[in-house]
Design an enzyme around this catalytic site. Structure first.
Site, PDB file in Angstrom:
ATOM      1  N   LYS A 186      46.527 -74.588  23.714  1.00 29.35           N
ATOM      2  CA  LYS A 186      47.749 -75.089  24.347  1.00 29.35           C
ATOM      3  C   LYS A 186      48.030 -74.244  25.589  1.00 29.35           C
ATOM      4  CE  LYS A 186      52.153 -74.295  22.718  1.00 29.35           C
ATOM      5  NZ  LYS A 186      53.078 -73.932  23.800  1.00 29.35           N
TER       6      LYS A 186
ATOM      7  N   ASP B 137      51.352 -78.322  27.640  1.00 25.00           N
ATOM      8  CA  ASP B 137      52.723 -78.315  27.114  1.00 25.00           C
ATOM      9  C   ASP B 137      53.715 -78.043  28.249  1.00 25.00           C
ATOM     10  OD1 ASP B 137      55.006 -77.916  25.547  1.00 25.00           O
ATOM     11  OD2 ASP B 137      54.378 -75.949  24.842  1.00 25.00           O
TER      12      ASP B 137
ATOM     13  N   LYS C 140      56.426 -80.261  28.904  1.00 25.31           N
ATOM     14  CA  LYS C 140      57.729 -80.821  28.500  1.00 25.31           C
ATOM     15  C   LYS C 140      58.478 -81.505  29.647  1.00 25.31           C
ATOM     16  CE  LYS C 140      58.533 -77.478  24.754  1.00 25.31           C
ATOM     17  NZ  LYS C 140      57.503 -76.435  24.974  1.00 25.31           N
TER      18      LYS C 140
ATOM     19  N   ASP D 121      62.688 -86.017  33.515  1.00 23.52           N
ATOM     20  CA  ASP D 121      63.257 -86.353  34.830  1.00 23.52           C
ATOM     21  C   ASP D 121      63.494 -87.857  34.839  1.00 23.52           C
ATOM     22  OD1 ASP D 121      63.940 -86.361  37.631  1.00 23.52           O
ATOM     23  OD2 ASP D 121      62.692 -84.585  37.878  1.00 23.52           O
TER      24      ASP D 121
ATOM     25  N   THR E 184      63.835 -76.333  18.827  1.00 25.62           N
ATOM     26  CA  THR E 184      64.242 -75.574  17.628  1.00 25.62           C
ATOM     27  C   THR E 184      65.225 -74.463  17.991  1.00 25.62           C
ATOM     28  OG1 THR E 184      62.167 -74.399  17.885  1.00 25.62           O
ATOM     29  CG2 THR E 184      62.260 -76.037  16.146  1.00 25.62           C
TER      30      THR E 184
ATOM     31  N   ARG F  51      51.213 -66.182  18.262  1.00 20.88           N
ATOM     32  CA  ARG F  51      51.070 -64.751  17.978  1.00 20.88           C
ATOM     33  C   ARG F  51      50.267 -64.393  16.727  1.00 20.88           C
ATOM     34  NH1 ARG F  51      57.278 -64.113  19.163  1.00 20.88           N
ATOM     35  NH2 ARG F  51      57.047 -66.284  18.514  1.00 20.88           N
TER      36      ARG F  51
HETATM   37  O1  C5P Z   1      53.678 -67.248  18.738  1.00 20.76           O
HETATM   38  P1  C5P Z   1      54.102 -68.488  18.003  1.00 20.76           P
HETATM   39  O2  C5P Z   1      53.155 -68.909  16.904  1.00 20.76           O
HETATM   40  O3  C5P Z   1      55.541 -68.423  17.537  1.00 20.76           O
HETATM   41  O4  C5P Z   1      53.991 -69.626  19.123  1.00 20.76           O
HETATM   42  C1  C5P Z   1      54.417 -70.948  18.904  1.00 20.76           C
HETATM   43  C2  C5P Z   1      54.216 -71.754  20.151  1.00 20.76           C
HETATM   44  O5  C5P Z   1      54.805 -73.032  19.933  1.00 20.76           O
HETATM   45  C3  C5P Z   1      54.861 -71.176  21.394  1.00 20.76           C
HETATM   46  O6  C5P Z   1      54.049 -71.559  22.514  1.00 20.76           O
HETATM   47  C4  C5P Z   1      56.199 -71.867  21.450  1.00 20.76           C
HETATM   48  O7  C5P Z   1      56.697 -71.979  22.747  1.00 20.76           O
HETATM   49  C5  C5P Z   1      55.842 -73.238  20.891  1.00 20.76           C
HETATM   50  N1  C5P Z   1      56.963 -73.992  20.299  1.00 20.76           N
HETATM   51  C6  C5P Z   1      57.713 -73.516  19.241  1.00 20.76           C
HETATM   52  N2  C5P Z   1      58.747 -74.274  18.744  1.00 20.76           N
HETATM   53  C7  C5P Z   1      59.011 -75.472  19.266  1.00 20.76           C
HETATM   54  C8  C5P Z   1      58.263 -75.973  20.330  1.00 20.76           C
HETATM   55  C9  C5P Z   1      57.216 -75.188  20.833  1.00 20.76           C
HETATM   56  O8  C5P Z   1      57.467 -72.432  18.745  1.00 20.76           O
HETATM   57  N3  C5P Z   1      59.976 -76.220  18.730  1.00 20.76           N
END
Ligand code: C5P
Length: 232
Positions: free
Chosen positions: A32, A59, A61, A64, A119, A211
């Site tokens: 991603k 990604d 998003k 507009d 979220t 992460r």
């Molecule tokens: O590091 P982590 O596993 O928390 O990363 C989750 C990824 O998913 C990040 O790129 C974050 O921006 C994205 N994301 C999220 N929750 C959402 C939409 C996207 O954690 N509702």
């Protein structure tokens, strides 16, 4: 289609991204690319990762007026990515415009996925600042239904919402789910977390993992563990 682990490459430079992906010698995980990396490196990073053989979820998003999103999607479709996304809050007309724009001359197109409510938006903020008085989970399902009606392929949602989304929008409507953590791992800033194995049980189609893989002592082993738990 579906059931794959997507690694969130939340880096701010090409060097860091390539150094990370080089660890996967031979393997080509689905990745991603979000705003941070795209704004830092531009379309060239997409082209480079595509040329290296990765499938790509771009990604960005989009949100507009329908005509602007349609034209922006037409430009993004030339990057030959596999998945793009937009905000369902932009209305069905915007989502329909996006689909039209992203469809290539040969009729092919990437999967188009909608973000419902972020979220990070709480029930309280949504009611007070956005003046949306319906319960949060009802707005999520309603936005998902709008996305399905507009012809989109799925939504980004929590694994715990995947079942409800499938019930409301059909089993083939895709659920792309972040918020994934190993049972024995750090949660970081994610609040409601799910393991890859639980996400599989709950019916997620794709998990997005950042992460727990990017910050792991052994990222390749962490990725492999995700694949084993989620894909089997
Ligand atoms: O590091 P982590 O596993 O928390 O990363 C989750 C990824 O998913 C990040 O790129 C974050 O921006 C994205 N994301 C999220 N929750 C959402 C939409 C996207 O954690 N509702």
């Amino acid at each position: 289609m579906g059931k794959d682990v997507i690694i969130a490459c939340d880096f701010n430079s090409k060097e860091e991204t390539l150094a990370f992906l080089d660890k996967f010698s031979g393997k080509k995980p689905y990745v991603k690319i979000g705003m941070e990396l795209f704004y830092a490196e531009g379309p060239a990073i997409v082209q480079e990762l595509k040329a290296r053989g990765h499938q790509i979820f771009l990604d960005l998003k989009l949100h507009d007026i329908p005509n602007t999103v349609k034209k922006a999607m037409a430009v993004l479709s030339r990057l030959d990515v596999d998945m793009v996304n937009l905000h369902a809050a932009g209305t069905r007309a915007m989502m329909e415009g996006a689909l039209e724009g992203v469809t290539r001359p040969d009729g092919s197109r990437p999967l188009v996925i909608a973000v419902t409510q972020l979220t990070s938006t709480s029930q309280e903020r949504m009611a007070e600042e956005l003046l949306i008085s319906a319960p949060l989970d009802e707005t999520v399902m309603h936005y998902a239904a709008n996305a399905a009606q507009a012809g989109l392929d799925g939504v980004v949602c929590a694994p715990l919402e995947a079942g409800k989304v499938h019930q409301r929008c059909g089993g083939s409507f895709l659920t792309v789910t972040p918020g994934i953590r190993f049972a024995d791992g750090e949660k970081g800033d994610q609040v409601r977390v799910t393991t890859p194995a639980q996400a599989k049980e709950l019916g997620s189609d794709y998990i997005v993992v950042g992460r727990p893989i990017t910050q792991a002592a052994d990222p390749v082993a962490a990725y492999q563990r995700c694949v084993e738990e989620f894909v089997g």
